[in-house]
Motif scaffolding. Sequence first.
Motif, mmCIF file in Angstrom:
data_model
loop_
_atom_site.group_PDB
_atom_site.id
_atom_site.type_symbol
_atom_site.label_atom_id
_atom_site.label_comp_id
_atom_site.label_asym_id
_atom_site.label_seq_id
_atom_site.Cartn_x
_atom_site.Cartn_y
_atom_site.Cartn_z
ATOM 1 N N LEU A 1 31.495 2.238 -43.246
ATOM 2 C CA LEU A 1 31.724 2.499 -44.666
ATOM 3 C C LEU A 1 31.372 3.937 -45.032
ATOM 4 C CD1 LEU A 1 30.489 -0.893 -46.070
ATOM 5 C CD2 LEU A 1 32.796 0.036 -46.272
ATOM 6 N N PHE A 2 30.294 4.474 -44.462
ATOM 7 C CA PHE A 2 29.966 5.879 -44.704
ATOM 8 C C PHE A 2 31.111 6.776 -44.227
ATOM 9 C CE2 PHE A 2 25.216 4.889 -44.633
ATOM 10 C CZ PHE A 2 25.059 5.083 -45.991
ATOM 11 N N ILE A 3 31.619 6.485 -43.043
ATOM 12 C CA ILE A 3 32.730 7.277 -42.496
ATOM 13 C C ILE A 3 33.954 7.168 -43.391
ATOM 14 C CG2 ILE A 3 34.368 7.432 -40.574
ATOM 15 C CD1 ILE A 3 31.940 6.671 -38.751
ATOM 16 N N SER A 4 34.242 5.962 -43.863
ATOM 17 C CA SER A 4 35.378 5.774 -44.765
ATOM 18 C C SER A 4 35.199 6.590 -46.043
ATOM 19 C CB SER A 4 35.521 4.285 -45.104
ATOM 20 O OG SER A 4 36.548 4.091 -46.044
ATOM 21 N N ALA A 5 33.995 6.558 -46.603
ATOM 22 C CA ALA A 5 33.725 7.313 -47.829
ATOM 23 C C ALA A 5 33.859 8.815 -47.593
ATOM 24 C CB ALA A 5 32.328 6.980 -48.347
ATOM 25 N N ILE A 6 33.391 9.272 -46.450
ATOM 26 C CA ILE A 6 33.483 10.703 -46.120
ATOM 27 C C ILE A 6 34.941 11.120 -45.961
ATOM 28 C CG2 ILE A 6 32.976 12.424 -44.326
ATOM 29 C CD1 ILE A 6 30.299 10.796 -43.882
ATOM 30 N N ARG A 7 35.717 10.302 -45.290
ATOM 31 C CA ARG A 7 37.136 10.625 -45.085
ATOM 32 C C ARG A 7 37.903 10.654 -46.397
ATOM 33 N NH1 ARG A 7 38.191 7.026 -39.700
ATOM 34 N NH2 ARG A 7 37.489 8.591 -38.221
ATOM 35 N N PRO B 1 27.529 10.315 -49.028
ATOM 36 C CA PRO B 1 27.823 9.543 -47.823
ATOM 37 C C PRO B 1 27.396 10.268 -46.536
ATOM 38 C CG PRO B 1 29.713 9.554 -49.280
ATOM 39 C CD PRO B 1 28.735 10.529 -49.829
ATOM 40 N N MET B 2 27.461 11.581 -46.559
ATOM 41 C CA MET B 2 27.028 12.357 -45.384
ATOM 42 C C MET B 2 25.518 12.228 -45.175
ATOM 43 S SD MET B 2 29.318 15.757 -45.840
ATOM 44 C CE MET B 2 30.928 15.620 -46.540
ATOM 45 N N VAL B 3 24.785 12.260 -46.267
ATOM 46 C CA VAL B 3 23.325 12.102 -46.179
ATOM 47 C C VAL B 3 22.990 10.692 -45.701
ATOM 48 C CG1 VAL B 3 21.188 12.041 -47.526
ATOM 49 C CG2 VAL B 3 22.853 13.863 -47.917
ATOM 50 N N GLY B 4 23.704 9.697 -46.224
ATOM 51 C CA GLY B 4 23.485 8.319 -45.780
ATOM 52 C C GLY B 4 23.767 8.163 -44.296
ATOM 53 N N MET B 5 24.863 8.764 -43.851
ATOM 54 C CA MET B 5 25.221 8.675 -42.430
ATOM 55 C C MET B 5 24.191 9.417 -41.572
ATOM 56 S SD MET B 5 27.436 7.336 -40.488
ATOM 57 C CE MET B 5 27.997 7.422 -38.808
ATOM 58 N N ALA B 6 23.729 10.547 -42.048
ATOM 59 C CA ALA B 6 22.706 11.289 -41.313
ATOM 60 C C ALA B 6 21.430 10.455 -41.169
ATOM 61 C CB ALA B 6 22.408 12.615 -42.010
ATOM 62 N N TYR B 7 21.034 9.805 -42.251
ATOM 63 C CA TYR B 7 19.849 8.944 -42.193
ATOM 64 C C TYR B 7 20.042 7.822 -41.184
ATOM 65 C CZ TYR B 7 16.242 5.648 -43.563
ATOM 66 O OH TYR B 7 15.188 4.771 -43.546
ATOM 67 N N LEU B 8 21.210 7.204 -41.225
ATOM 68 C CA LEU B 8 21.497 6.128 -40.276
ATOM 69 C C LEU B 8 21.422 6.627 -38.838
ATOM 70 C CD1 LEU B 8 24.188 3.450 -40.794
ATOM 71 C CD2 LEU B 8 23.837 4.434 -38.560
ATOM 72 N N LEU B 9 21.987 7.800 -38.588
ATOM 73 C CA LEU B 9 21.939 8.365 -37.231
ATOM 74 C C LEU B 9 20.511 8.700 -36.811
ATOM 75 C CD1 LEU B 9 25.129 10.590 -37.373
ATOM 76 C CD2 LEU B 9 24.813 8.467 -36.090
ATOM 77 N N LEU B 10 19.691 9.154 -37.747
ATOM 78 C CA LEU B 10 18.272 9.401 -37.433
ATOM 79 C C LEU B 10 17.577 8.095 -37.059
ATOM 80 C CD1 LEU B 10 17.262 11.995 -40.159
ATOM 81 C CD2 LEU B 10 17.340 12.365 -37.690
ATOM 82 N N LEU B 11 17.915 7.021 -37.731
ATOM 83 C CA LEU B 11 17.331 5.729 -37.397
ATOM 84 C C LEU B 11 17.667 5.323 -35.963
ATOM 85 C CD1 LEU B 11 18.071 3.603 -40.592
ATOM 86 C CD2 LEU B 11 15.825 4.378 -39.788
#
Length: 82
Positions: free
Chosen positions: A56-62, A70-80
Amino acid sequence: MQFLKALAKSPKRVSAETHEIHLNAGQAYEKAMQLLTQAHEEQFKQPQLLKQASELFISAIRQNDKNPLPMVGMAYLLLLLE
């Protein structure tokens, strides 16, 4: 790394034809944040929630690459996931 392996082995793959894919950017971001919050509350015991959130983050970014949330959310997820 443990979560990444679990995500790769997740038996339930989110189909490109699910309702979430058709959400607009704002709705996709909000749903991703809900899933991320749920995963956190459940102490990340359901890795498929993280996978769905990432899609969903990727969809929102696209759909809207001007919105940093969404980029910050995705970054947080990747840090996790390390």
